[in-house]
Design a protein around this motif. Structure first.
Motif, short mmCIF file in Angstrom:
data_model
loop_
_atom_site.label_atom_id
_atom_site.label_comp_id
_atom_site.label_asym_id
_atom_site.label_seq_id
_atom_site.Cartn_x
_atom_site.Cartn_y
_atom_site.Cartn_z
N ALA A 470 1.64 -9.72 -9.12
CA ALA A 470 0.58 -8.72 -9.00
C ALA A 470 0.30 -8.07 -10.35
O ALA A 470 1.23 -7.74 -11.10
N ASP A 471 -0.98 -7.92 -10.68
CA ASP A 471 -1.32 -7.13 -11.86
C ASP A 471 -1.29 -5.66 -11.48
O ASP A 471 -0.96 -5.30 -10.35
N SER A 472 -1.65 -4.79 -12.43
CA SER A 472 -1.52 -3.35 -12.17
C SER A 472 -2.41 -2.90 -11.02
O SER A 472 -2.01 -2.05 -10.22
N ALA A 473 -3.61 -3.50 -10.89
CA ALA A 473 -4.51 -3.10 -9.81
C ALA A 473 -3.95 -3.54 -8.46
O ALA A 473 -3.97 -2.78 -7.49
N GLU A 474 -3.46 -4.77 -8.38
CA GLU A 474 -2.90 -5.26 -7.12
C GLU A 474 -1.63 -4.50 -6.74
O GLU A 474 -1.42 -4.19 -5.56
N LEU A 475 -0.81 -4.19 -7.72
CA LEU A 475 0.40 -3.42 -7.44
C LEU A 475 0.04 -2.01 -6.97
O LEU A 475 0.70 -1.45 -6.09
N ALA A 476 -1.02 -1.45 -7.54
CA ALA A 476 -1.48 -0.14 -7.09
C ALA A 476 -1.95 -0.19 -5.64
O ALA A 476 -1.71 0.74 -4.86
N ASP A 477 -2.60 -1.29 -5.24
CA ASP A 477 -3.02 -1.45 -3.85
C ASP A 477 -1.83 -1.57 -2.91
O ASP A 477 -1.83 -1.05 -1.79
N ILE A 478 -0.80 -2.28 -3.35
CA ILE A 478 0.42 -2.39 -2.55
C ILE A 478 1.05 -1.01 -2.37
O ILE A 478 1.44 -0.63 -1.25
N ALA A 479 1.17 -0.26 -3.46
CA ALA A 479 1.75 1.08 -3.38
C ALA A 479 0.91 1.98 -2.48
O ALA A 479 1.45 2.77 -1.68
N TYR A 480 -0.40 1.89 -2.59
CA TYR A 480 -1.30 2.69 -1.75
C TYR A 480 -1.12 2.36 -0.28
O TYR A 480 -1.02 3.26 0.58
N THR A 481 -1.06 1.08 0.05
CA THR A 481 -0.89 0.67 1.45
C THR A 481 0.42 1.19 2.02
O THR A 481 0.47 1.68 3.16
N LEU A 482 1.50 1.08 1.25
CA LEU A 482 2.79 1.58 1.72
C LEU A 482 2.75 3.09 1.92
O LEU A 482 3.34 3.62 2.87
N ALA A 483 2.05 3.79 1.03
CA ALA A 483 2.08 5.26 1.06
C ALA A 483 1.24 5.83 2.19
O ALA A 483 1.66 6.75 2.88
N VAL A 484 0.03 5.29 2.39
CA VAL A 484 -0.88 5.88 3.38
C VAL A 484 -0.95 5.10 4.67
O VAL A 484 -1.46 5.61 5.68
N GLY A 485 -0.46 3.85 4.67
CA GLY A 485 -0.66 2.99 5.83
C GLY A 485 0.55 2.70 6.66
O GLY A 485 0.48 1.89 7.59
N ARG A 486 1.68 3.32 6.37
CA ARG A 486 2.91 3.05 7.11
C ARG A 486 3.48 4.35 7.68
O ARG A 486 3.24 5.43 7.15
#
Length: 786
Positions: A470-486
Motif C-alpha cells: 500500500a502507498d500512503s493513500a491506500e494505507l490511509a484508507d485502511i487506517a480510516y476504515t479500521l477507525a470509523v468502520g469497525r
C-alpha cells in the motif's frame, strides 16, 4: 396497468460475506470457483454412470463447516438460548456482522439500516430440538418459539446488530435470497433506509451425508449437478449463507464506499396459475421478470455479457429456464458465444434459500474482476435446448471477460411455487485513492479478548503482506476504515506506521500489555519559539492544525506573529483539537508564560475570550520542561498528534476518528473481518426410548442452612445455561439476560423459596448479590409478618 417498472436510482454493493460449501469466506469461495473446484462432499463412492436406482442412497451433499458452532459471547447470547437457537439464525448473524465489517459500517453510524433476509427449513428444530423438548415434557415454550420461527430471523439480526430500518423476513422458496435483494433495492430506492442487508441462509445438519434418490424427483441420481448439460440428472442439496450490503450508488460514491458492483435493475414476480402444477415453472413468468429487470436498468439484452442462471440441472427446470432466456436474448442478432451462461450449483450444489445470493455474489466478483469462472461438470449442451441457435455458451474453463463496453451481468433465481427474481448488475468503475497530507497512518484494532485481538493483528498483517504494498493513500484508507468502520471493544491495539513494511512489522511484533487510563491531564511546555516551529511543522502534515489556525485567526500564517503569540496560538489550537477528538483533561498545566492559554482551555476554550488569553501570554520560558507522567499529554516541541491519539485509543479513550478524518476525503476498503471464537451449541440427535422424561433442573428447593447467594447463583446458572456467574455480573449487560429469562428466574426463586417476588426481579436487582439481598429482605419480612 404498467407493463414496465419505472427507472430507479442504481444501488451499489458495498460489502458482502458468505459461507458456502467448501468455503468459510468469500475469498475461498471465489478461489474455488476460479479453480473449478466441486465442493460437494462425498463419504462413499460416487454412483456408477446413470446413478443409483429408485430409492437408493446417494452420498453427496454440499456442507458448510462449523454449523454446530457459534460465538455466543460476541453477540451476548446466553448459552441456554444459543443451544435452542436455529443454527440458520446463528450463522446468518455472524455472516451479517462480517458483511458490515467488509462494508466498513460495523462501527458507529448515523445511517438507517434495513434487513431483508430469509432462510430454509429449520431442520435442527425438526430433528433435534422438538424431540428433546417433547421428551423433557416441555410444551409451548415462548423461548423456543422466538429462537426458531422464521418470523424472527430478520428482527434478531436487527436487535443484535443495532439496526433500525425496515426489517423483513422474506420467504419465496429457492428464490428467497435474491427476492430479498430485490426488495432491499426497492426499499433503498423509496428512501425507506440508507443501507440495507440482504441475503439468506439454508443449512443441513452436519451429520447429513447424502439423500435418497427418487425417480422423477429433482435430486440427482449420481450426486452431480450438471446445469444445461446433456448428462444432467438433477440437483444436489447443499448448505449456504450469504449477505450483501447495499446502498444508493450516488450516496456510496459521495461517502467513499467500496463499490464492488452496481445493481442497475431488479424485478420479482410470480407465475400465477398458468402452469400445470404448483411446483412447475413457467416460461412466460421467467421471461417477464428478466425483461422487467432490464427495463428498470435502462439496458438492452444486447448489453449483457454474462448470465448467472438458476441452473438446477433438472430436466424440466433447465428446459423452461433456457427457453425464457432464449426469448429474451436470442432476438437481437447477437452471434453464438457472445453471452456466457453459468450456474454455481454445478460447483456447490443447491443451497435452497441461499442459492440466489450465492449466484449474485459470484456475478459481483465476475464483473468486479473481469474474470468468468467455468461451470463444473459441463461436457456438452443438452440437445433439447438447441444452444447453437442462441448467443449462449457454457464454458468449463475460467477465462477473461472480454467486452468493448461495461461488464453487465444478469442473475436469476426461481422458487418452487412460481416466485421469480432477476437482478441486473454492472461493473463499478474504481476510484483512485486520494492523496493524504499525513506522512503516517494510525492503525487501530479492538476486540473482546486478547486472543481475538492477536488474531486480528495477524489477519491484517497477512492482508498487507499478500496484496500489492500500500502507498500512503491506500494505507490511509485502511487506517480510516479500521477507525470509523469497525466496532469498539475493550482490548485494543494501535500503532503509528509509515508504510506497509512498517505496519506488518508492528502488527507481528510481540504483544504488549496496554495501560488503561481513565483520567488525562494536559501540560504546555517549551519556549514560545519552539511551539511556533511546532505549529509550522504540523501545518504541513496535519490538516486539523491548518484548519484550526484558520478557524481561530482567519489566516494560516504564523510567521508574521510575535513568538509568544504564535506559540500560544499553536498550544490553543492543539488543545482545542484534542478536546474536539474526544480527550478530556482533569487538569491543564503550563509554564508561566502560557498559563493564560492553559486557563482558557480549562474553562471551555471559548473563542470570544481567545484574544485576551493570547495577549496575556508573555514572558520567557522556564529552564526545564514539565515532567512527563502516565496519562499526561504534553504540548511541547516534540508533540506528535498521531502518537498521542494512538496511545489514548489503546488506553481506552473514545477518540472521534470521524472528526480526525473530516478534513480529507478518505475511502472505505475491504479488510479482514472479526475473528469469532466459536463454541459448540448442538443437541445430540435423539434416540427414542420408553424412559420417562427427566425433571427440570430448576425444581430444587431451599433447605435450612442453604446459602441464599449460592442458591440464587445456581438458579441464574441453570436458567442462563452458564457454568459460573460472578456475584457482581449484570443480568442484561454482562450475561445477555432478557425479560423472558427474568420471568423464569423469578418463577424458580418463588417456587424454591416460597416467597412473593417481583416478576422482573433480575431487573430490580440485576446482580446475584443484589438479588440475594432482595430475597433475604423478603424472607425476613415474611418471618416477621411486616
Amino acid at each position: 396497468m404498467r407493463n414496465e417498472p419505472p427507472r430507479s436510482r442504481p444501488v451499489a454493493v458495498i460489502g458482502m460475506a458468505g459461507r458456502f460449501a467448501g468455503a468459510d469466506d468469500i475469498a475461498q469461495y471465489w478461489r474455488n470457483l476460479l479453480d473449478g473446484v466441486e465442493s460437494v462432499s462425498r463419504t462413499g463412492e460416487r454412483p456408477a454412470p446413470g446413478g443409483v436406482s429408485d430409492g437408493g442412497f446417494v452420498s453427496a451433499v454440499g456442507k458448510v463447516g462449523d454449523v454446530d458452532r457459534f460465538d455466543a459471547d460476541h453477540f451476548r447470547v446466553p448459552p441456554a438460548e444459543a443451544v435452542i437457537l436455529d443454527p440458520q439464525q446463528r450463522v446468518l448473524l455472524e455472516v451479517a456482522a462480517e458483511a458490515l465489517d467488509d462494508a466498513g459500517y460495523s462501527g458507529e453510524r448515523d445511517a438507517v439500516v434495513g434487513v431483508f433476509v430469509g432462510c430454509g427449513e429449520n431442520l435442527y428444530y425438526r430433528d433435534f430440538l422438538a424431540p428433546a423438548e417433547a421428551d423433557a415434557g416441555h410444551h409451548d415454550d415462548v423461548r423456543v418459539t422466538l429462537a426458531n420461527e422464521k418470523d424472527f430471523l430478520a428482527p434478531r439480526l436487527a436487535f443484535k446488530l443495532g439496526l433500525t430500518g425496515p426489517v423483513i423476513t422474506v420467504q419465496t422458496g429457492c428464490a428467497t435470497s435474491l427476492s430479498a435483494v430485490a426488495l432491499a433495492c426497492s426499499s433503498l430506492a423509496a428512501g425507506d433506509c440508507d443501507i440495507a442487508l440482504a441475503g439468506g441462509v439454508s443449512l443441513l445438519p452436519p451429520d447429513v451425508d447424502g439423500y435418497t434418490y427418487h425417480e422423477g424427483g429433482i435430486l440427482s441420481a449420481d450426486g452431480c449437478c450438471r446445469p444445461f448439460d446433456a448428462g444432467s440428472l438433477g440437483t444436489v442439496p447443499s448448505s449456504g449463507a450469504g449477505i450483501v450490503v447495499l446502498r444508493r450508488d450516488d450516496d456510496a460514491q459521495a461517502d467513499g464506499d467500496n463499490r464492488r458492483a452496481v445493481i442497475r435493475g431488479w424485478a420479482v414476480n410470480n407465475d400465477g396459475g398458468a402452469r400445470v402444477g404448483f411446483a412447475a415453472p413457467n416460461v412466460d413468468g421467467q421471461e417477464t421478470v428478466i425483461r422487467a429487470a432490464l427495463a428498470r436498468a435502462g439496458l438492452t439484452p444486447g448489453q449483457v455479457g454474462y448470465v448467472e442462471a438458476h441452473g438446477t440441472g433438472t430436466a424440466i427446470g433447465d428446459t423452461v429456464e433456457f427457453e425464457a432466456l432464449r426469448r429474451v436474448f436470442a432476438g437481437d442478432g447477437r452471434p453464438p458465444g457472445s453471452v456466457t451462461l453459468g450456474a454455481v450449483k454445478a460447483n456447490i450444489g443447491h443451497a435452497d434459500a441461499a442459492s440466489g445470493v450465492a449466484g449474485l455474489i459470484k456475478a459481483i466478483l465476475a464483473v468486479e474482476s473481469g474474470t468468468l469462472p467455468g461451470t463444473a461438470h459441463f461436457s456438452a449442451p443438452n440437445p433439447e435446448l438447441d444452444m447453437d441457435s442462441t448467443p449462449f455458451v457454457v464454458t468449463t474453463e475460467t477465462r477473461p471477460w472480454r467486452t468493448d463496453g461495461p461488464r453487465v451481468a444478469g442473475v436469476s433465481s426461481f422458487g418452487l411455487g412460481g416466485s421469480n427474481a432477476h437482478v441486473v448488475l454492472e461493473r463499478a468503475l474504481a476510484e483512485p485513492a486520494v492523496a493524504t497530507m499525513r506522512p503516517r497512518a494510525v492503525l487501530t484494532l479492538s476486540a473482546r479478548t486478547d486472543d481475538e485481538l492477536h488474531r486480528m493483528r495477524e489477519r491484517l498483517a497477512e492482508r498487507l503482506a499478500t496484496v500489492t504494498p500500500a502507498d500512503s493513500a491506500e494505507l490511509a484508507d485502511i487506517a480510516y476504515t479500521l477507525a470509523v468502520g469497525r466496532g469498539r471493544f475493550v482490548r485494543r491495539w494501535s500503532a503509528v506506521v509509515s508504510g506497509s513494511a512498517d505496519a506488518i512489522a508492528k502488527l507481528r511484533a510481540p504483544d504488549e500489555t496496554a495501560r488503561s487510563t481513565a483520567r488525562w491531564s494536559l501540560a504546555i511546555a517549551g519556549a514560545p519559539a519552539d511551539l511556533a516551529e511546532l505549529g509550522k511543522r504540523l501545518q504541513a502534515s496535519e490538516p486539523m492544525v491548518r484548519s484550526g489556525i484558520v478557524e481561530l485567526t482567519g489566516s494560516a500564517e504564523l510567521s508574521d506573529l510575535p513568538a509568544e503569540r504564535a506559540g500560544a496560538l499553536v498550544a490553543a489550537v492543539i488543545g482545542r483539537i484534542l478536546r474536539r477528538l474526544g480527550l478530556t483533561f482533569s487538569r491543564v498545566d503550563a509554564q508561566a508564560w502560557a498559563r493564560p492559554i492553559a486557563q482558557w482551555l480549562a474553562t471551555g476554550a471559548d473563542t470570544a475570550s481567545l484574544t485576551a488569553a493570547l495577549d496575556a501570554c508573555t514572558g520567557a520560558a522556564e529552564a526545564r520542561d514539565a515532567r512527563h507522567s502516565p496519562g499526561q499529554v504534553v504540548i511541547g516541541p516534540s508533540f506528535d498528534l498521531d502518537e498521542v491519539l494512538a496511545t489514548a485509543w489503546q488506553a481506552g479513550s473514545g477518540i472521534d476518528w470521524a472528526a480526525y478524518y473530516a478534513e480529507e476525503p478518505r475511502r472505505r476498503v475491504s479488510l479482514p473481518s472479526y475473528p469469532f471464537t466459536r463454541r459448540r451449541f448442538w443437541l445430540d440427535r435423539p434416540v427414542r426410548s420408553s424412559g420417562a422424561a427427566g425433571s427440570s433442573p430448576g425444581g430444587s428447593t431451599r433447605r435450612n442452612g442453604v446459602n441464599i447467594v449460592d442458591y440464587v447463583e445456581q438458579v441464574w446458572r441453570e436458567v442462563l445455561g452458564v457454568d459460573h456467574i460472578p456475584v457482581d455480573a449484570h443480568f442484561s449487560d454482562d450475561l445477555g439476560g432478557d425479560s423472558i429469562y427474568a420471568v423464569e428466574v423469578t418463577a424458580r426463586l418463588r417456587e424454591g423459596l416460597g416467597l412473593e417476588l417481583p416478576v422482573d426481579l433480575p431487573y430490580v436487582a440485576p446482580t446475584v448479590a443484589a438479588t440475594a439481598a432482595f430475597v433475604e429482605e423478603a424472607s425476613a419480612c415474611k418471618e416477621t409478618g411486616s
